[in-house]
Design a protein around this motif. Structure first.
Motif, mmCIF file in Angstrom:
data_model
loop_
_atom_site.group_PDB
_atom_site.id
_atom_site.type_symbol
_atom_site.label_atom_id
_atom_site.label_comp_id
_atom_site.label_asym_id
_atom_site.label_seq_id
_atom_site.Cartn_x
_atom_site.Cartn_y
_atom_site.Cartn_z
ATOM 1 N N GLN A 1 0.625 14.015 -2.128
ATOM 2 C CA GLN A 1 2.255 13.868 -1.849
ATOM 3 C C GLN A 1 2.251 13.307 -0.388
ATOM 4 O O GLN A 1 1.638 13.418 0.377
ATOM 5 N N THR A 2 3.368 12.318 -0.108
ATOM 6 C CA THR A 2 3.605 11.664 0.907
ATOM 7 C C THR A 2 5.251 11.568 1.094
ATOM 8 O O THR A 2 5.873 11.586 0.319
ATOM 9 N N MET A 3 5.377 11.685 2.368
ATOM 10 C CA MET A 3 6.728 11.649 2.878
ATOM 11 C C MET A 3 7.426 10.031 2.207
ATOM 12 O O MET A 3 8.650 9.999 2.192
ATOM 13 N N ALA B 1 6.760 10.289 12.018
ATOM 14 C CA ALA B 1 7.044 11.695 11.476
ATOM 15 C C ALA B 1 5.909 12.492 11.132
ATOM 16 O O ALA B 1 5.884 13.854 10.819
ATOM 17 N N GLY B 2 4.616 12.034 11.174
ATOM 18 C CA GLY B 2 3.423 12.903 10.782
ATOM 19 C C GLY B 2 2.942 12.760 9.777
ATOM 20 O O GLY B 2 1.826 13.607 9.255
ATOM 21 N N ASP B 3 3.393 11.803 9.025
ATOM 22 C CA ASP B 3 2.652 11.433 7.416
ATOM 23 C C ASP B 3 1.403 10.893 7.675
ATOM 24 O O ASP B 3 1.093 9.917 7.977
ATOM 25 N N GLN C 1 0.767 -1.197 -0.147
ATOM 26 C CA GLN C 1 0.150 0.064 0.158
ATOM 27 C C GLN C 1 1.032 1.303 0.032
ATOM 28 O O GLN C 1 0.479 2.201 -0.738
ATOM 29 N N ALA C 2 2.000 1.205 0.600
ATOM 30 C CA ALA C 2 2.889 2.342 0.639
ATOM 31 C C ALA C 2 3.637 2.729 -0.739
ATOM 32 O O ALA C 2 3.584 3.778 -1.131
ATOM 33 N N LEU C 3 3.854 1.358 -1.449
ATOM 34 C CA LEU C 3 4.212 1.483 -2.908
ATOM 35 C C LEU C 3 3.360 2.506 -3.686
ATOM 36 O O LEU C 3 3.507 3.105 -4.580
ATOM 37 N N THR C 4 2.063 1.824 -3.478
ATOM 38 C CA THR C 4 0.844 2.302 -4.221
ATOM 39 C C THR C 4 0.765 3.852 -3.972
ATOM 40 O O THR C 4 0.459 4.376 -4.876
ATOM 41 N N ALA C 5 0.831 4.233 -2.833
ATOM 42 C CA ALA C 5 0.536 5.442 -2.584
ATOM 43 C C ALA C 5 1.715 6.386 -3.279
ATOM 44 O O ALA C 5 1.258 7.473 -3.864
ATOM 45 N N ILE C 6 2.906 5.668 -3.355
ATOM 46 C CA ILE C 6 4.057 6.587 -4.060
ATOM 47 C C ILE C 6 3.818 6.856 -5.633
ATOM 48 O O ILE C 6 3.710 7.809 -6.275
ATOM 49 N N ILE C 7 3.204 5.984 -6.285
ATOM 50 C CA ILE C 7 2.568 5.945 -7.650
ATOM 51 C C ILE C 7 1.558 6.911 -7.715
ATOM 52 O O ILE C 7 1.338 7.615 -8.693
ATOM 53 N N ARG C 8 0.678 6.756 -6.869
ATOM 54 C CA ARG C 8 -0.583 7.583 -7.000
ATOM 55 C C ARG C 8 -0.180 9.059 -6.724
ATOM 56 O O ARG C 8 -0.712 9.852 -7.275
ATOM 57 N N ALA C 9 0.862 9.226 -5.881
ATOM 58 C CA ALA C 9 1.026 10.721 -5.646
ATOM 59 C C ALA C 9 1.855 11.191 -6.930
ATOM 60 O O ALA C 9 1.715 12.377 -7.339
#
Length: 358
Positions: A212-214, A257-259, A197-205
């Motif tokens: 955008q995400t840290m 870190a608050g992301d 899900q983190a990798l997917t969030a990067i591609i979506r961003a």
């Protein structure tokens, strides 16, 4: 010894043992094996030590060995078979023992989801070991539960590592499980599920479908990549589930870190893990008819053992406790492979007692 499949020359150490005096009963051993998607561990324990050890104390190990993945759904049957044989041979070699001294083996292996899976692994083992050796094959969740209860099968276990599964058993032997079907079929609370899900969030961003995400800079820096475009090639170059699950610490760090994206991924994982436990507990009524009954919940796996500020394991149990106030968490004193060895001993003892009364 029966003739059959031979994994290279992993048993060559026994040629030396053949020149030694035959072992007596005090040298008899059991093997316990925990086979996961990331690694496989085998321990060798003296039966003499099992006779003497207190049920609440970990028994001393003669030897242990570690190998790679033994989940046949992940690496294929040939590779899984080779890994299982290799790790058992190494444990026996390190212990100074051999196959003739083995009285029982319990293998807790991920990917064992049906009697056909059990029979497949048994068919690999029967030609390898003498006919007197008792062989028991279970899902790895059973070994994990036994590691927390020191060989007693009662209660519920939650495993959250590369994959995730919950398994429960009542005192009268009724069983239930939830999840554990692998990433394609939705082990969303697992390490793989969190990282995917983190990798997917990067591609979506990157392409504008998400915020955008840290996670982008954090994971790209960890992998030594210069752009999100390179992430696609990295992901499909090697489809190992464990390779992707290894990114969980980066997701936790971003959440700390608050992301908000990373935080939501972890919150969703906590809810999913609590849900699979709830499904098992309710089906077996481990909590009693009033919902307040006491039962152990054994918690195992790297995802639950992060011990960081954002403590996934702590949050999961908090959710479980809200639904089942009688649940009490257990962090095992021993690894699941030892739990498997204790099961091998318990199964062997029960069979021997049954035969003595027949």
């Amino acid at each position: 010894m029966k003739n059959g499949y031979v994994n290279g020359d992993v048993w060559s150490f026994e040629r030396h043992h053949q020149r030694l005096p035959p072992p007596d009963a005090s040298c008899d051993v059991v093997l316990g094996l925990d086979g996961g998607t990331t690694s496989t561990v085998c321990v060798c324990i003296s039966i003499q030590h099992l006779h003497l050890h207190h049920c609440s104390d970990p028994p001393p190990l003669l030897a242990s060995a570690v190998a790679g993945c033994s989940n046949h759904n992940s690496v294929g049957e040939a590779a899984a078979r080779e890994t299982l044989e290799q790790v058992m041979a190494e444990a026996l070699s390190k212990s100074g023992s051999n196959r003739s001294a083995v009285q029982a083996i319990c293998l807790g292996v991920s990917g064992v989801n049906h009697p056909t899976d059990q029979e497949m692994i048994l068919s690999w083992l029967r030609p390898i070991f003498p006919s007197h050796v008792k062989l028991y094959v279970r899902n790895d969740s059973v070994a994990a539960l036994a590691s927390g209860t020191m060989g007693k099968l009662h209660g519920c276990v939650l495993i959250a590592g590369t994959g995730c599964i919950s398994y429960g058993i009542t005192k009268d032997g009724r069983e239930a499980r939830a999840a554990g079907a692998g990433p394609v079929l939705g082990d969303w609370g697992s390490g793989y599920g969190i990282a995917a899900q983190a990798l997917t969030a990067i591609i979506r961003a990157q392409d504008g479908r998400g915020p955008q995400t840290m996670l982008t800079n954090r994971i790209l820096n960890t992998l030594g990549l210069s752009s999100s475009d390179e992430l696609i090639g990295w992901t499909y170059a090697d489809r190992s589930w464990a390779r992707i699950a290894a990114l969980v610490p980066e997701v936790v760090s971003c959440a700390e870190a608050g992301d908000q994206i990373a935080n939501k991924i972890l919150v969703d994982a906590v809810q999913e893990l609590a849900l699979i436990v709830k499904a098992v507990v309710q089906r077996l009524q481990l909590c009693g008819e009033d919902g307040n009954g006491s039962f152990p919940i054994v918690m195992v796996g790297g995802v639950l053992e992060a011990n960081k500020k954002w403590d996934i394991g702590k949050e999961v149990f908090s959710c479980i406790h809200k639904n089942f106030p009688g649940a009490h968490p257990i962090r095992p004193k021993v690894e699941p492979a030892v739990g498997a060895a204790l099961l091998a001993w318990n199964f062997l003892t029960k069979e021997s007692q049954g035969n003595s009364y027949s």
